[in-house]
Write an enzyme that holds these catalytic residues in place. Structure first.
Site, PDB file in Angstrom:
ATOM      1  N   HIS A 110      36.344  19.615 -43.945  1.00 57.53           N
ATOM      2  CA  HIS A 110      36.195  19.308 -45.138  1.00 57.53           C
ATOM      3  C   HIS A 110      34.730  19.150 -45.450  1.00 57.53           C
ATOM      4  O   HIS A 110      34.479  18.856 -46.719  1.00 57.53           O
ATOM      5  CB  HIS A 110      36.985  17.898 -45.519  1.00 57.53           C
ATOM      6  CG  HIS A 110      38.376  17.987 -45.516  1.00 57.53           C
ATOM      7  ND1 HIS A 110      39.132  18.970 -45.829  1.00 57.53           N
ATOM      8  CD2 HIS A 110      39.191  16.974 -45.056  1.00 57.53           C
ATOM      9  CE1 HIS A 110      40.518  18.758 -45.707  1.00 57.53           C
ATOM     10  NE2 HIS A 110      40.371  17.342 -45.062  1.00 57.53           N
ATOM     11  N   ARG A 134      41.900  24.017 -55.064  1.00 56.42           N
ATOM     12  CA  ARG A 134      42.879  23.930 -55.900  1.00 56.42           C
ATOM     13  C   ARG A 134      42.318  23.056 -57.142  1.00 56.42           C
ATOM     14  O   ARG A 134      41.372  22.466 -57.127  1.00 56.42           O
ATOM     15  CB  ARG A 134      43.848  22.576 -55.069  1.00 56.42           C
ATOM     16  CG  ARG A 134      45.088  22.343 -55.762  1.00 56.42           C
ATOM     17  CD  ARG A 134      45.563  21.343 -54.790  1.00 56.42           C
ATOM     18  NE  ARG A 134      47.087  20.978 -55.377  1.00 56.42           N
ATOM     19  CZ  ARG A 134      47.782  20.053 -54.732  1.00 56.42           C
ATOM     20  NH1 ARG A 134      47.486  19.224 -53.648  1.00 56.42           N
ATOM     21  NH2 ARG A 134      49.024  19.846 -55.107  1.00 56.42           N
ATOM     22  N   SER A 142      46.954  14.246 -55.814  1.00 56.84           N
ATOM     23  CA  SER A 142      47.367  14.444 -54.414  1.00 56.84           C
ATOM     24  C   SER A 142      46.494  13.411 -53.423  1.00 56.84           C
ATOM     25  O   SER A 142      47.124  12.752 -52.544  1.00 56.84           O
ATOM     26  CB  SER A 142      47.192  16.089 -53.989  1.00 56.84           C
ATOM     27  OG  SER A 142      47.805  16.000 -52.778  1.00 56.84           O
ATOM     28  N   TYR A 200      45.198  27.665 -54.551  1.00 58.51           N
ATOM     29  CA  TYR A 200      46.312  27.148 -54.168  1.00 58.51           C
ATOM     30  C   TYR A 200      47.432  27.633 -55.253  1.00 58.51           C
ATOM     31  O   TYR A 200      48.607  27.865 -54.850  1.00 58.51           O
ATOM     32  CB  TYR A 200      46.229  25.357 -54.397  1.00 58.51           C
ATOM     33  CG  TYR A 200      47.493  24.451 -54.067  1.00 58.51           C
ATOM     34  CD1 TYR A 200      47.228  23.862 -52.618  1.00 58.51           C
ATOM     35  CD2 TYR A 200      48.529  24.379 -54.829  1.00 58.51           C
ATOM     36  CE1 TYR A 200      48.432  23.109 -52.541  1.00 58.51           C
ATOM     37  CE2 TYR A 200      49.639  23.641 -54.514  1.00 58.51           C
ATOM     38  CZ  TYR A 200      49.511  23.082 -53.117  1.00 58.51           C
ATOM     39  OH  TYR A 200      50.471  22.294 -52.977  1.00 58.51           O
ATOM     40  N   ARG A 256      54.089  16.039 -49.758  1.00 56.16           N
ATOM     41  CA  ARG A 256      54.482  14.977 -50.878  1.00 56.16           C
ATOM     42  C   ARG A 256      55.533  16.007 -51.573  1.00 56.16           C
ATOM     43  O   ARG A 256      56.674  15.922 -51.787  1.00 56.16           O
ATOM     44  CB  ARG A 256      53.456  14.182 -51.651  1.00 56.16           C
ATOM     45  CG  ARG A 256      54.071  13.125 -52.493  1.00 56.16           C
ATOM     46  CD  ARG A 256      52.866  12.331 -53.132  1.00 56.16           C
ATOM     47  NE  ARG A 256      52.157  13.312 -53.844  1.00 56.16           N
ATOM     48  CZ  ARG A 256      52.470  13.144 -55.157  1.00 56.16           C
ATOM     49  NH1 ARG A 256      53.429  12.752 -55.771  1.00 56.16           N
ATOM     50  NH2 ARG A 256      51.654  14.096 -55.944  1.00 56.16           N
ATOM     51  N   LYS A 257      54.885  16.646 -52.815  1.00 59.41           N
ATOM     52  CA  LYS A 257      55.620  17.482 -53.625  1.00 59.41           C
ATOM     53  C   LYS A 257      55.225  18.894 -53.415  1.00 59.41           C
ATOM     54  O   LYS A 257      56.200  19.874 -53.701  1.00 59.41           O
ATOM     55  CB  LYS A 257      55.241  17.094 -55.243  1.00 59.41           C
ATOM     56  CG  LYS A 257      55.817  15.712 -55.473  1.00 59.41           C
ATOM     57  CD  LYS A 257      55.656  15.425 -56.936  1.00 59.41           C
ATOM     58  CE  LYS A 257      56.241  14.163 -57.441  1.00 59.41           C
ATOM     59  NZ  LYS A 257      56.228  14.053 -58.880  1.00 59.41           N
ATOM     60  N   GLY A 258      53.797  19.225 -53.252  1.00 60.06           N
ATOM     61  CA  GLY A 258      53.431  20.377 -53.280  1.00 60.06           C
ATOM     62  C   GLY A 258      53.763  21.499 -54.373  1.00 60.06           C
ATOM     63  O   GLY A 258      54.106  22.833 -54.259  1.00 60.06           O
TER      64      GLY A 258
END
Length: 293
Positions: A110, A134, A142, A200, A256-258
């Site tokens: 990162h 993203r 997120s 993303y 989580r949701k993506g």
């Protein structure tokens, strides 16, 4: 002690500042100093991304491509976590553990180009660096939900509300610093053939195309059937079970949701306008744009 952040949130026990950038405790100052002398191998593959931008998704894609191409028999969970990390229950930092890993290594980070090892910031020979980006709204949401999950692991008592976290994100005062400085630092390398940039949102829109692009970048020849198989295995639903059961606690709470557009569940109209304005200021003229839907 670390400097105070927006709304005087006391994070001193859980973050620290090194050269103006805030980091979580798993990224020690000693680890950051060690980056200067981290040895890069000629066949290393690096995945660089701001937190919650798709690092683990890309790791899954890369390891499956390498496996299908006969370059490795390791799974994504066999790979050592973020280069700059060291969890309290691990005797050695990840940059030391990586020295013992078989090639080809898939290295995650990162860090910005200014803080990453020179061999990553300025790759030579056959080193490959994949930068995943993203849109900032979904990244922020997120990130917030991820931190909510891990606060129980850290025992953190004081945790920012969404409104407080939004201000920290906007001011670049949360872990790993300013989102815009991070992505633009890497984006400056876009003309360097050692780098591949993927968004993303584009991966969500056409995952087989993204897999094909990554495979070509890594110089792994795959037929269309193999590409479709890898793409199917790397959909959110297919990946969630393996991530949930990961031996790395950061990966275990990642899925989580993506989806694209989840920011609408958290952002107020005013917050959306503020971030739109920041995007215009920071990104105008860079050639970098994001989809938010």
């Amino acid at each position: 002690m670390a400097e105070a952040t927006a709304h005087s949130i006391d994070q001193d026990d859980f973050t620290h500042v090194v050269k103006g950038i805030r980091y979580p405790p798993v990224v020690t100052e000693a680890n950051l100093e060690a980056m200067l002398n981290f040895d890069i191998r000629d066949d290393d593959i690096v995945i660089a991304a701001y937190p919650k931008s798709g690092t683990n998704w890309m790791l899954e894609i890369v390891t499956k491509i390498l496996s299908a191409g006969g370059r490795t028999d390791a799974s994504s969970d066999d790979m050592v976590g973020k280069l700059e990390f060291q969890y309290p229950d691990e005797p050695r930092p990840h940059h030391v553990m990586l020295q013992e890993c078989a090639s080809p290594r898939v290295i995650l980070t990162h860090l910005t180009p200014d803080t990453a090892p020179p061999g990553i910031a300025h790759p030579q020979n056959n080193v490959k660096v994949i930068v995943v980006m993203r849109n900032p709204k979904d990244t922020a949401v997120s990130y917030f939900h991820f931190l909510e999950k891990i606060k129980f692991q850290t025992g953190q008592k004081r945790f920012p509300s969404w409104d407080e976290f939004f201000q920290l994100f906007m001011s670049g005062k949360y872990n790993f610093g300013c989102y815009f400085d991070h992505i633009l630092g890497w984006w400056q390398r876009r003309d360097d053939p050692h780098f591949l940039f993927l968004k993303y949102e584009n991966m969500k829109q056409d995952l087989p195309k993204a897999v094909k692009t990554v495979a070509a970048f890594l110089q792994v020849k795959l037929d269309d059937a193999s590409i479709e198989t890898i793409a199917h295995a790397c959909t959110f639903s297919s990946m969630k079970a393996s991530l949930d059961n990961s031996r790395y606690r950061g990966r275990a709470v990642n899925a989580r949701k993506g989806i694209v557009g989840d920011w609408k569940t958290m952002f107020t109209d005013e917050q959306s306008r503020l971030l739109d304005s920041k995007c215009k200021t920071k990104l105008e003229g860079t050639g970098l744009q994001f989809n938010f839907e």
